[in-house]
Write a protein that holds these residues in place. Structure first.
Motif: not given
Length: 272
Positions: A184-206
């Motif tokens: 219920n949130m777009n992957e571009q939101e800042e709340v996902f940054n901790p995962l991304k900083k540890r190397g997690f990748i979103a399968a879909l981009k917006n």
């Protein structure tokens, strides 16, 4: 038409899988009210959409008997389409009234194995409305963890839930991890940054993944809220959505299946 579109969409995946048996396709799908509204024809259409996947994570399975029954029927239909499937259904989530749901997994048993029945993550019970369902799968004895999650609506602070789940993953889990579901949130939101900083990748981009009630001049897709986040230690082959709608003419029937599109990751595991 919808079934033909789904089969055509997966054709390239199937050809690739024949050539290289090491690839796995994980599909995540919020099937609205699954176990409450689907008839036999619709279950067959859902099975056609999913038949070329290897592992499927479902959200919004109804908590009552109808949800478990629908998953079992879906597995039975898939078993009659050329491959042997098994399935797991979670306990009902420990949630407020009218929010409780179940999760489900289905997988092809020829190459994908399990060693336990999975668990709702009880450590997150206080932080989320519907605690995620975690299981370890094994492909040729190599494990990978899938966390299946359906967040609260966008106007009810899903950020709090995503923060809690991210902290749990980053502080508790190791190895190959997938976090799949409806956020219920777009992957571009800042709340996902901790995962991304540890190397997690979103399968879909917006990428929009939900269906409008009616077509507009901009088409039938609505919000970019379904996704699969995967850890950096996998070899990603392909990602995307399975658009089983195809045109505005099919939208009304498509919404009988779900108001969300399935999303997928096709990948290879890096063996130890």
């Amino acid at each position: 038409m919808i079934i033909k579109l789904a089969l055509l969409f997966f054709l390239c995946l199937s050809i690739s899988s024949v050539a290289q048996q090491k690839e796995i396709t994980l599909v995540s799908w919020n099937i609205r009210d699954f176990g409450k509204t689907k008839n036999g024809e619709e279950l067959n259409a859902i099975a056609e959409i999913l038949r070329d996947a290897d592992v499927v994570a479902l959200q919004e399975v109804v908590a009552g008997y109808g949800g478990a029954q629908a998953v079992a029927k879906l597995a039975d239909i898939l078993n009659r389409k050329g491959a042997k499937w098994d399935y797991l259904i979670s306990d009902p989530t420990h949630s407020p009234k009218y929010v409780t749901e179940r999760y489900a997994y289905l997988w092809k048993t020829a190459q994908i194995k399990i060693k336990n029945r999975g668990d709702l993550i009880k450590q997150l019970d206080e932080a989320v409305d519907r605690e995620p369902f975690l299981i370890d799968f094994y492909f040729e004895k190599t494990p990978f963890t899938v966390i299946n999650f359906h967040s609260r609506p966008f106007d009810q602070n899903p950020e709090r839930e995503i923060k809690a789940i991210s902290n749990y993953i980053l502080n508790t889990l190791t190895g190959t991890v997938f976090l799949a579901g409806d956020f219920n949130m777009n992957e571009q939101e800042e709340v996902f940054n901790p995962l991304k900083k540890r190397g997690f990748i979103a399968a879909l981009k917006n990428q929009k993944t939900t269906l409008k009630n009616q077509c507009s001049p901009l088409g039938y897709l609505n919000y970019a809220i379904d996704n699969i986040f995967y850890s950096k230690n996998i070899h990603c082959i392909k990602t995307g959505v399975i658009d089983f709608v195809g045109s505005c003419d099919n939208l009304e029937y498509a919404r009988n299946l779900s108001d969300h599109l399935p999303v997928f990751v096709q990948f290879k595991l890096n063996k130890k």
